[in-house]
Design a protein around this motif. Structure first.
Motif, PDB file in Angstrom:
ATOM      1  N   GLY A  16      -6.958  -0.424   2.199  1.00 40.24           N
ATOM      2  CA  GLY A  16      -6.949  -1.837   1.880  1.00 40.24           C
ATOM      3  C   GLY A  16      -6.064  -2.080   0.673  1.00 40.24           C
ATOM      4  N   ILE A  17      -5.276  -3.122   0.726  1.00 42.45           N
ATOM      5  CA  ILE A  17      -4.370  -3.484  -0.366  1.00 42.45           C
ATOM      6  C   ILE A  17      -4.929  -4.698  -1.084  1.00 42.45           C
ATOM      7  CG2 ILE A  17      -2.006  -4.147  -0.963  1.00 42.45           C
ATOM      8  CD1 ILE A  17      -2.324  -1.333   0.264  1.00 42.45           C
ATOM      9  N   ASN A  18      -5.052  -4.590  -2.405  1.00 43.83           N
ATOM     10  CA  ASN A  18      -5.574  -5.709  -3.209  1.00 43.83           C
ATOM     11  C   ASN A  18      -4.468  -6.365  -3.984  1.00 43.83           C
ATOM     12  OD1 ASN A  18      -8.182  -5.018  -2.370  1.00 43.83           O
ATOM     13  ND2 ASN A  18      -8.339  -3.504  -3.986  1.00 43.83           N
ATOM     14  N   GLN A  74       0.428   8.615  -3.236  1.00 42.07           N
ATOM     15  CA  GLN A  74       1.438   8.599  -4.295  1.00 42.07           C
ATOM     16  C   GLN A  74       2.519   7.572  -3.981  1.00 42.07           C
ATOM     17  OE1 GLN A  74       1.339   9.972  -7.261  1.00 42.07           O
ATOM     18  NE2 GLN A  74       3.294   9.027  -7.790  1.00 42.07           N
ATOM     19  N   SER A  75       2.895   7.456  -2.712  1.00 42.44           N
ATOM     20  CA  SER A  75       3.876   6.439  -2.302  1.00 42.44           C
ATOM     21  C   SER A  75       3.345   5.049  -2.581  1.00 42.44           C
ATOM     22  CB  SER A  75       4.211   6.581  -0.818  1.00 42.44           C
ATOM     23  OG  SER A  75       4.858   7.802  -0.562  1.00 42.44           O
ATOM     24  N   LEU A  76       2.068   4.804  -2.293  1.00 36.01           N
ATOM     25  CA  LEU A  76       1.468   3.498  -2.579  1.00 36.01           C
ATOM     26  C   LEU A  76       1.490   3.224  -4.084  1.00 36.01           C
ATOM     27  CD1 LEU A  76      -1.641   3.560  -0.198  1.00 36.01           C
ATOM     28  CD2 LEU A  76       0.601   2.522   0.225  1.00 36.01           C
ATOM     29  N   ASN A  77       1.177   4.243  -4.875  1.00 33.75           N
ATOM     30  CA  ASN A  77       1.213   4.092  -6.336  1.00 33.75           C
ATOM     31  C   ASN A  77       2.625   3.775  -6.819  1.00 33.75           C
ATOM     32  OD1 ASN A  77      -1.524   4.625  -6.579  1.00 33.75           O
ATOM     33  ND2 ASN A  77      -1.217   6.809  -6.943  1.00 33.75           N
ATOM     34  N   GLU A  78       3.613   4.491  -6.298  1.00 29.90           N
ATOM     35  CA  GLU A  78       5.001   4.270  -6.703  1.00 29.90           C
ATOM     36  C   GLU A  78       5.488   2.872  -6.327  1.00 29.90           C
ATOM     37  OE1 GLU A  78       7.109   7.540  -4.948  1.00 29.90           O
ATOM     38  OE2 GLU A  78       6.271   8.985  -6.376  1.00 29.90           O
ATOM     39  N   LEU A  79       4.916   2.291  -5.276  1.00 32.83           N
ATOM     40  CA  LEU A  79       5.267   0.925  -4.888  1.00 32.83           C
ATOM     41  C   LEU A  79       4.514  -0.108  -5.727  1.00 32.83           C
ATOM     42  CD1 LEU A  79       5.400   1.344  -1.015  1.00 32.83           C
ATOM     43  CD2 LEU A  79       7.339   0.950  -2.552  1.00 32.83           C
ATOM     44  N   GLY A  80       3.653   0.362  -6.629  1.00 27.88           N
ATOM     45  CA  GLY A  80       2.923  -0.537  -7.515  1.00 27.88           C
ATOM     46  C   GLY A  80       1.768  -1.255  -6.848  1.00 27.88           C
ATOM     47  N   LEU A  81       1.205  -0.658  -5.795  1.00 30.06           N
ATOM     48  CA  LEU A  81       0.122  -1.299  -5.057  1.00 30.06           C
ATOM     49  C   LEU A  81      -1.241  -0.896  -5.603  1.00 30.06           C
ATOM     50  CD1 LEU A  81       1.511  -0.741  -1.464  1.00 30.06           C
ATOM     51  CD2 LEU A  81       1.554  -2.859  -2.788  1.00 30.06           C
ATOM     52  N   CYS A  82      -2.185  -1.818  -5.560  1.00 32.83           N
ATOM     53  CA  CYS A  82      -3.589  -1.531  -5.818  1.00 32.83           C
ATOM     54  C   CYS A  82      -4.233  -1.320  -4.460  1.00 32.83           C
ATOM     55  CB  CYS A  82      -4.258  -2.691  -6.550  1.00 32.83           C
ATOM     56  SG  CYS A  82      -3.581  -2.998  -8.182  1.00 32.83           S
TER      57      CYS A  82
END
Length: 103
Positions: A101-103, A73-81
């Motif tokens: 992995g970050i795209n 959820q933190s990754l989503n909130e940071l706008g990361l794929c």
């Protein structure tokens, strides 16, 4: 997003974060941001777009679905794929390593 922005964003979400490694002992959960190079796009014999190969490793004492959901959820909130690439137990350290992995 730059690596510094990623580290700052995860820190603001309450995680202990380091680039590549910590220089002191840290209690889990903690996060390590890794940069393993580039996979650039080229045009006209030049680098057209730099694509950094960045991954994030979340270390926990055990496998907890709620901890993964909070982190994702933190990754989503940071706008990361992102994609979760694996969960692996490190017996010597008694830690669960989960790589994203970050795209």
């Amino acid at each position: 997003m730059t690596i510094d922005e990623l580290i700052n964003g995860l820190t603001e979400k309450g995680y202990k974060v380091a680039f590549d490694h910590f220089t002191e002992d840290v209690k889990p959960p903690f996060v390590v941001v890794l940069d393993s190079g580039t996979d650039n796009q080229f045009a006209d014999n030049r680098v057209y777009k730099v694509n950094r190969d960045v991954s994030i490793e979340l270390y926990t004492r055990q496998k907890h679905e709620s901890e993964y959901m909070r982190f994702e959820q933190s990754l989503n909130e940071l706008g990361l794929c992102w994609n979760c690439e694996y969960h692996i137990w490190i017996d010597e350290e008694k830690l669960m390593d989960s790589r994203y992995g970050i795209n």
